[in-house]
Motif scaffolding. Structure first.
Motif, short mmCIF file in Angstrom:
data_model
loop_
_atom_site.label_atom_id
_atom_site.label_comp_id
_atom_site.label_asym_id
_atom_site.label_seq_id
_atom_site.Cartn_x
_atom_site.Cartn_y
_atom_site.Cartn_z
N LEU A 12 0.82 -1.20 0.00
CA LEU A 12 0.00 0.00 0.00
C LEU A 12 0.86 1.25 0.00
N LEU A 13 0.33 2.30 -0.63
CA LEU A 13 0.98 3.61 -0.63
C LEU A 13 -0.05 4.65 -0.20
N PHE A 14 0.38 5.64 0.55
CA PHE A 14 -0.50 6.77 0.87
C PHE A 14 -0.55 7.70 -0.32
N SER A 15 -1.74 8.20 -0.61
CA SER A 15 -1.89 9.19 -1.68
C SER A 15 -3.15 9.99 -1.45
N ALA A 16 -3.27 11.09 -2.15
CA ALA A 16 -4.48 11.91 -2.15
C ALA A 16 -4.77 12.28 -3.60
N MET A 23 -4.94 17.98 0.36
CA MET A 23 -3.82 17.18 0.85
C MET A 23 -3.69 17.25 2.37
N ARG A 24 -3.90 18.42 2.96
CA ARG A 24 -3.80 18.56 4.42
C ARG A 24 -4.86 17.69 5.10
N GLU A 25 -6.08 17.69 4.58
CA GLU A 25 -7.14 16.88 5.16
C GLU A 25 -6.82 15.39 5.05
N ALA A 26 -6.29 14.97 3.89
CA ALA A 26 -5.91 13.57 3.70
C ALA A 26 -4.78 13.17 4.64
N LEU A 33 -5.01 7.44 11.74
CA LEU A 33 -5.34 6.02 11.61
C LEU A 33 -4.75 5.23 12.77
N GLU A 34 -5.51 4.28 13.24
CA GLU A 34 -5.05 3.45 14.36
C GLU A 34 -4.40 2.18 13.82
N ILE A 35 -3.19 2.35 13.29
CA ILE A 35 -2.40 1.21 12.82
C ILE A 35 -1.04 1.30 13.52
N ASN A 36 -0.33 0.18 13.53
CA ASN A 36 0.95 0.20 14.23
C ASN A 36 1.96 1.09 13.49
N ASP A 37 2.95 1.55 14.23
CA ASP A 37 3.93 2.49 13.68
C ASP A 37 4.66 1.93 12.48
N ASN A 38 4.99 0.64 12.50
CA ASN A 38 5.72 0.03 11.40
C ASN A 38 4.89 0.09 10.11
N ASP A 39 3.62 -0.28 10.17
CA ASP A 39 2.76 -0.22 8.99
C ASP A 39 2.55 1.22 8.53
N HIS A 40 2.42 2.13 9.47
CA HIS A 40 2.23 3.54 9.14
C HIS A 40 3.42 4.06 8.34
N LYS A 42 5.60 2.28 6.60
CA LYS A 42 5.63 1.61 5.29
C LYS A 42 4.69 2.29 4.31
N ILE A 43 3.45 2.50 4.72
CA ILE A 43 2.44 3.08 3.83
C ILE A 43 2.77 4.53 3.51
N ALA A 44 3.30 5.26 4.46
CA ALA A 44 3.60 6.68 4.28
C ALA A 44 4.87 6.92 3.47
N ARG A 45 5.88 6.03 3.60
CA ARG A 45 7.17 6.36 3.01
C ARG A 45 7.93 5.20 2.40
#
Length: 54
Positions: A12-16, A23-26, A33-40, A42-45
């Motif tokens: 997964l990738l984060f996008s808007a 973009m600020r709202e997204a 989001l209530e996900i663990n830091d590791n997944d956050h 990964k998805i963010a960066r």
């Protein structure tokens, strides 16, 4: 959460949808989001870094 459970955070990738979404709202939504830091992270960066080889 369903998408993470179905395909995994590694795919997964984060996008808007700019300019149709703010973009600020997204980003604020994603940060809450209530996900663990590791997944956050990964998805963010790191997934994008690996895909784009940067």
């Amino acid at each position: 959460m369903n998408t993470i459970q179905e395909v995994g955070a590694d795919r997964l990738l984060f996008s808007a949808d700019y300019p149709f979404e703010d973009m600020r709202e997204a980003a604020d939504w994603f940060d809450r989001l209530e996900i663990n830091d590791n997944d956050h992270i990964k998805i963010a960066r790191t997934n994008a870094q690996a895909l784009l080889k940067i």
